[in-house]
Scaffold this motif. Structure first.
Motif, PDB file in Angstrom:
ATOM      1  N   SER A 336      23.885  -7.269 -29.727  1.00 37.95           N
ATOM      2  CA  SER A 336      23.398  -6.387 -30.783  1.00 37.95           C
ATOM      3  C   SER A 336      24.347  -5.217 -31.008  1.00 37.95           C
ATOM      4  O   SER A 336      24.811  -4.596 -30.040  1.00 37.95           O
ATOM      5  CB  SER A 336      22.016  -5.838 -30.428  1.00 37.95           C
ATOM      6  N   PRO A 337      24.630  -4.882 -32.252  1.00 38.80           N
ATOM      7  CA  PRO A 337      25.469  -3.701 -32.540  1.00 38.80           C
ATOM      8  C   PRO A 337      24.729  -2.387 -32.324  1.00 38.80           C
ATOM      9  O   PRO A 337      25.353  -1.326 -32.303  1.00 38.80           O
ATOM     10  CB  PRO A 337      25.844  -3.894 -34.009  1.00 38.80           C
ATOM     11  N   VAL A 338      23.407  -2.470 -32.181  1.00 39.28           N
ATOM     12  CA  VAL A 338      22.608  -1.258 -31.964  1.00 39.28           C
ATOM     13  C   VAL A 338      21.765  -1.454 -30.704  1.00 39.28           C
ATOM     14  O   VAL A 338      21.512  -2.576 -30.276  1.00 39.28           O
ATOM     15  CB  VAL A 338      21.680  -0.972 -33.176  1.00 39.28           C
ATOM     16  N   PRO A 339      21.326  -0.362 -30.084  1.00 43.10           N
ATOM     17  CA  PRO A 339      20.504  -0.484 -28.877  1.00 43.10           C
ATOM     18  C   PRO A 339      19.202  -1.242 -29.152  1.00 43.10           C
ATOM     19  O   PRO A 339      18.656  -1.191 -30.254  1.00 43.10           O
ATOM     20  CB  PRO A 339      20.219   0.972 -28.490  1.00 43.10           C
ATOM     21  N   VAL A 340      18.719  -1.935 -28.130  1.00 40.50           N
ATOM     22  CA  VAL A 340      17.451  -2.662 -28.229  1.00 40.50           C
ATOM     23  C   VAL A 340      16.532  -2.207 -27.102  1.00 40.50           C
ATOM     24  O   VAL A 340      16.991  -1.734 -26.061  1.00 40.50           O
ATOM     25  CB  VAL A 340      17.656  -4.188 -28.155  1.00 40.50           C
ATOM     26  N   GLU A 341      15.237  -2.372 -27.320  1.00 41.03           N
ATOM     27  CA  GLU A 341      14.287  -2.020 -26.283  1.00 41.03           C
ATOM     28  C   GLU A 341      14.290  -3.057 -25.167  1.00 41.03           C
ATOM     29  O   GLU A 341      14.753  -4.185 -25.341  1.00 41.03           O
ATOM     30  CB  GLU A 341      12.867  -1.931 -26.867  1.00 41.03           C
ATOM     31  N   VAL A 342      13.808  -2.659 -24.007  1.00 43.45           N
ATOM     32  CA  VAL A 342      13.570  -3.607 -22.923  1.00 43.45           C
ATOM     33  C   VAL A 342      12.208  -4.245 -23.167  1.00 43.45           C
ATOM     34  O   VAL A 342      11.194  -3.553 -23.255  1.00 43.45           O
ATOM     35  CB  VAL A 342      13.588  -2.904 -21.551  1.00 43.45           C
ATOM     36  N   GLY A 362      16.976  -6.583 -24.058  1.00 39.34           N
ATOM     37  CA  GLY A 362      17.414  -5.597 -23.091  1.00 39.34           C
ATOM     38  C   GLY A 362      17.776  -6.268 -21.786  1.00 39.34           C
ATOM     39  O   GLY A 362      17.020  -6.237 -20.826  1.00 39.34           O
ATOM     40  N   ALA A 363      18.938  -6.919 -21.740  1.00 37.88           N
ATOM     41  CA  ALA A 363      19.301  -7.725 -20.567  1.00 37.88           C
ATOM     42  C   ALA A 363      19.448  -6.896 -19.311  1.00 37.88           C
ATOM     43  O   ALA A 363      19.351  -7.410 -18.212  1.00 37.88           O
ATOM     44  CB  ALA A 363      20.605  -8.473 -20.841  1.00 37.88           C
ATOM     45  N   ASN A 364      19.709  -5.585 -19.440  1.00 37.14           N
ATOM     46  CA  ASN A 364      19.887  -4.735 -18.269  1.00 37.14           C
ATOM     47  C   ASN A 364      18.559  -4.088 -17.894  1.00 37.14           C
ATOM     48  O   ASN A 364      18.278  -2.960 -18.243  1.00 37.14           O
ATOM     49  CB  ASN A 364      20.946  -3.658 -18.548  1.00 37.14           C
ATOM     50  N   PHE A 365      17.736  -4.845 -17.158  1.00 39.66           N
ATOM     51  CA  PHE A 365      16.469  -4.290 -16.709  1.00 39.66           C
ATOM     52  C   PHE A 365      16.710  -3.334 -15.547  1.00 39.66           C
ATOM     53  O   PHE A 365      17.559  -3.550 -14.710  1.00 39.66           O
ATOM     54  CB  PHE A 365      15.535  -5.404 -16.252  1.00 39.66           C
ATOM     55  N   GLY A 366      15.896  -2.307 -15.463  1.00 40.08           N
ATOM     56  CA  GLY A 366      15.977  -1.410 -14.328  1.00 40.08           C
ATOM     57  C   GLY A 366      16.714  -0.122 -14.648  1.00 40.08           C
ATOM     58  O   GLY A 366      17.385   0.015 -15.658  1.00 40.08           O
ATOM     59  N   SER A 367      16.608   0.837 -13.739  1.00 41.43           N
ATOM     60  CA  SER A 367      17.159   2.168 -13.967  1.00 41.43           C
ATOM     61  C   SER A 367      18.541   2.353 -13.368  1.00 41.43           C
ATOM     62  O   SER A 367      19.181   3.370 -13.590  1.00 41.43           O
ATOM     63  CB  SER A 367      16.208   3.214 -13.359  1.00 41.43           C
ATOM     64  N   ASP A 372      20.558  -5.664 -12.486  1.00 40.07           N
ATOM     65  CA  ASP A 372      20.588  -6.528 -13.656  1.00 40.07           C
ATOM     66  C   ASP A 372      19.669  -7.730 -13.428  1.00 40.07           C
ATOM     67  O   ASP A 372      20.135  -8.855 -13.243  1.00 40.07           O
ATOM     68  CB  ASP A 372      22.017  -6.996 -13.945  1.00 40.07           C
ATOM     69  N   TYR A 373      18.378  -7.478 -13.395  1.00 40.16           N
ATOM     70  CA  TYR A 373      17.421  -8.520 -13.110  1.00 40.16           C
ATOM     71  C   TYR A 373      16.754  -8.986 -14.396  1.00 40.16           C
ATOM     72  O   TYR A 373      15.539  -8.953 -14.543  1.00 40.16           O
ATOM     73  CB  TYR A 373      16.361  -8.020 -12.130  1.00 40.16           C
ATOM     74  N   GLY A 374      17.534  -9.392 -15.351  1.00 45.49           N
ATOM     75  CA  GLY A 374      16.977  -9.846 -16.611  1.00 45.49           C
ATOM     76  C   GLY A 374      16.352 -11.217 -16.494  1.00 45.49           C
ATOM     77  O   GLY A 374      16.458 -11.912 -15.495  1.00 45.49           O
ATOM     78  N   GLY A 414      19.703  -9.363 -26.833  1.00 42.41           N
ATOM     79  CA  GLY A 414      18.510 -10.051 -26.355  1.00 42.41           C
ATOM     80  C   GLY A 414      18.661 -11.554 -26.454  1.00 42.41           C
ATOM     81  O   GLY A 414      19.609 -12.067 -27.062  1.00 42.41           O
ATOM     82  N   PHE A 415      17.722 -12.255 -25.842  1.00 40.46           N
ATOM     83  CA  PHE A 415      17.705 -13.710 -25.847  1.00 40.46           C
ATOM     84  C   PHE A 415      16.598 -14.212 -26.762  1.00 40.46           C
ATOM     85  O   PHE A 415      15.491 -13.659 -26.776  1.00 40.46           O
ATOM     86  CB  PHE A 415      17.446 -14.243 -24.444  1.00 40.46           C
ATOM     87  N   ILE A 416      16.897 -15.241 -27.499  1.00 38.38           N
ATOM     88  CA  ILE A 416      15.862 -15.989 -28.208  1.00 38.38           C
ATOM     89  C   ILE A 416      15.835 -17.376 -27.583  1.00 38.38           C
ATOM     90  O   ILE A 416      16.883 -18.025 -27.442  1.00 38.38           O
ATOM     91  CB  ILE A 416      16.139 -16.062 -29.717  1.00 38.38           C
ATOM     92  N   LEU A 417      14.680 -17.797 -27.167  1.00 34.24           N
ATOM     93  CA  LEU A 417      14.560 -19.033 -26.401  1.00 34.24           C
ATOM     94  C   LEU A 417      13.590 -19.999 -27.057  1.00 34.24           C
ATOM     95  O   LEU A 417      12.782 -19.619 -27.898  1.00 34.24           O
ATOM     96  CB  LEU A 417      14.102 -18.728 -24.979  1.00 34.24           C
ATOM     97  N   GLU A 418      13.700 -21.241 -26.662  1.00 33.44           N
ATOM     98  CA  GLU A 418      12.702 -22.223 -27.044  1.00 33.44           C
ATOM     99  C   GLU A 418      12.331 -23.035 -25.812  1.00 33.44           C
ATOM    100  O   GLU A 418      13.157 -23.258 -24.925  1.00 33.44           O
ATOM    101  CB  GLU A 418      13.218 -23.132 -28.171  1.00 33.44           C
ATOM    102  N   LYS A 419      11.072 -23.393 -25.743  1.00 30.25           N
ATOM    103  CA  LYS A 419      10.638 -24.365 -24.744  1.00 30.25           C
ATOM    104  C   LYS A 419       9.850 -25.435 -25.479  1.00 30.25           C
ATOM    105  O   LYS A 419       9.198 -25.155 -26.501  1.00 30.25           O
ATOM    106  CB  LYS A 419       9.799 -23.715 -23.647  1.00 30.25           C
TER     107      LYS A 419
END
Length: 582
Positions: A336-342, A362-367, A372-374, A414-419
């Motif tokens: 993303s060119p702009v910040p995204v929420e977790v 928000g692939a970078n979870f945590g403080s 990096d527990y995404g 962010g990730f977009i997924l399909e199952k």
């Protein structure tokens, strides 16, 4: 007329209100902890004990089942893990993935690798998988409830019983909203808004994370329990169910379950027996690996496995451990060119062709920089940069090291997924050891059935349209086309496609190479094969299996709501019959 505050009064007012606010925050966090008087370490258990019901597994089904049965019976729950309360890695959304990356013996997550090569996890904690998952809460489809044979009204009431404690409407910030609007633009219609119900189209589902980002788990459903009727033992590992014979079945003695042998954390052996009574039973709720594993350890399973491990044959049941399935998941990272929420899973597109589209940002979870527990981090085993069979421990370590060297900006997106629904492809489980702490061997046969692969391709094509949609345009780089995203090499900043010599890769190959788990595996004790429609184990008495191992397909888009509902549903059903004959 109210007089003006003096300066000291204003300062006092501000300080006291600040302290009140901090106290309120602490109280909010402390509300996650529950000091249940009926929860004990198994080391405190007597060598011999007696109960009306013995439940093996205090997980997503076991907790609501125990809470319900305790209203009119004595209930013992044997949970091999510890308590989720007081563990910030379970409680807080920002720490998602940390338990999945913890390989210690005391971890609430026990990693296993299927014979397919996909890295997976099984829960080892009170509350089960609801303590580890991405939190999405969505009911099963009406057709599923009808086909299984559940009473629709009781199912609805059971869902509502669960939802009062653990389900919330997610906040839906900008990135998740863009995915929702992109799905609608891509033709995944209608827009169903926020709902727990399963309906074709795009919807915002529920979450077991509240608005403060605190996780609520199946263990919270023990709030409903009668404390005088319930005993929960932690770090209590069941080793086998004991049987005696009663009556005859076509001239043969019929096995009847009557006790469970378990060990505490010191290795000391305990036995829990059923009280005498027609309705008293042992219920296995140990999950899709644990339940078939325990049946085989107890002598109920394929005779060749029993003999191979020198286990006394109680019942030759060849379908135990068969029809194992795991919903394959495939994902695309969109920088993303702009910040995204977790965020974890909040939106789902339910298609008519059998694929579900979801997203996390928000692939970078945590403080902290090293946290990096995404949802797709190699630290938790989600490594799609290599085909499954190449995801060795060494490959994981390299991926983790390479990720640690990246600039933080690389994780913006962010990730977009399909199952796929179902799935149709199935595999099997086999015992590898008589030690219940050792994982059985399991094969899921991802994409073995061509329809599963076709659904993945259609799902990925839908994701392509979402990424290219106008509502999502703010969160994508115009210079990166979807084919380029799909063909990023293994040196890309996140888990994407393995390196290929050709310039483009078919979606079929993409699905096979990048397949991961979304932890929705099921089967092994299926209704009609191992248990009947009342979840009683076929061929023996006083023994049921109530959990996701009984499912013929994963319910809804995400199964946890239905697993919790099933625990409540069967608890009510069993108590109703018990009271009717009293």
């Amino acid at each position: 007329m109210v007089g003006r505050r003096s300066a000291p009064s204003v300062a006092y007012f501000l300080v006291t209100h600040a302290l009140f606010f901090l106290l309120a925050c602490r109280l909010s966090a402390s509300q996650q902890a529950r000091n249940y008087t009926f929860v004990h370490d198994a080391r405190t258990a007597p060598e011999i004990s007696y109960y009306d019901y013995i439940i093996v597994g205090g997980g997503t089904a076991g907790c609501p089942l125990a809470a319900t049965l305790s209203q009119n019976a004595t209930v013992l729950v044997l949970e091999r893990g510890g308590s989720p309360y007081g563990d910030p890695n379970i409680t807080y959304l920002a720490n998602f993935g940390a338990p999945l990356a913890d390989a210690s013996p005391s971890s609430p997550s026990q990693r296993f690798i299927s014979e397919d090569g996909v890295i997976n996890a099984r829960a080892r904690v009170l509350g089960g998988g609801s303590c580890l998952n991405a939190g999405f809460y969505s009911r099963a489809e009406a057709d599923y409830i009808r086909d299984v044979g559940w009473n629709s009204e009781l199912a609805k009431q059971s869902y509502e019983w669960v939802e009062k404690k653990v389900a919330f409407q997610p906040p839906m910030k900008q990135w998740q909203s863009a995915v929702r609007d992109g799905l609608i633009d891509a033709g995944v219609l209608p827009n169903n808004g926020f709902t727990y119900d399963h309906m074709y189209g795009t919807k915002v589902g529920g979450s077991i994370f509240d608005t403060a980002g605190h996780r609520h788990t199946a263990a919270d459903l023990l709030d409903y329990a009668n404390p005088d009727g319930l005993t929960v033992l932690l770090k209590a590992t069941a080793h086998k169910v004991l049987f005696h014979t009663r009556g005859t079945q076509e001239g043969k003695a019929r096995p009847t379950a009557h006790a469970v042998v378990f060990r505490d954390s010191t290795g000391a052996k305990h036995r829990a027996y059923l009280n005498s009574g027609a309705h008293n039973e042992i219920i296995i709720s140990a999950g899709s690996l644990g339940s078939p594993q325990l049946l085989i350890l107890s002598g109920v399973g394929p005779v060749d496995q029993l003999k191979a491990h020198n286990i006394t044959v109680v019942l030759d049941q060849p379908m135990v451990g068969q029809l194992m399935s795991d919903n394959p998941m495939n994902a695309v990272f969109v920088p993303s060119p702009v910040p995204v929420e977790v965020s974890l899973i909040e939106v789902v597109g339910i298609t008519h062709f059998g694929s579900y589209i979801e997203a996390a940002s928000g692939a970078n979870f945590g403080s902290f920089p090293d946290n990096d527990y995404g949802l797709f981090s190699p630290k938790i085993g989600q490594l799609s940069t290599l085909p499954p069979k190449q995801r060795t421990p060494e490959a994981l370590e390299r991926a983790i090291y390479n990720m640690s060297k990246l600039d933080r900006a690389a994780f913006r997106g962010g990730f977009i997924l399909e199952k796929i629904m179902g799935p149709i492809s199935t595999g099997h489980l086999e015992l590898t050891s008589k030690n219940p702490n050792v994982n059985p061997s399991v094969t899921f046969n991802y994409f073995k059935h061509p329809e599963d692969l076709a659904r993945c391709v259609q799902g990925m094509s839908t994701i392509e349209r979402v990424i290219g949609s106008k509502p999502f345009s703010k969160f994508r780089y115009d210079t990166l086309s979807v084919p380029q995203l799909l063909n990023m090499t293994a040196t890309a900043p996140v888990n994407l496609l393995p390196r290929h010599s050709n310039s483009s890769v078919s979606l079929e190959q993409f699905c096979k190479d990048t397949v991961m788990t979304i932890w929705h595996y099921h089967g092994g004790c299926q209704v009609g094969a191992v248990v009947d429609r009342d979840y009683k184990v076929i061929g023996v008495d006083a023994l049921r299996v109530i959990d996701g191992s009984t499912f013929n397909a994963s319910p809804g888009t995400n199964p946890q709501a239905t697993v919790m509902m099933l625990g409540r549903y069967m608890g009510v059903t069993m108590l109703t019959k018990r009271l009717a004959s009293a």
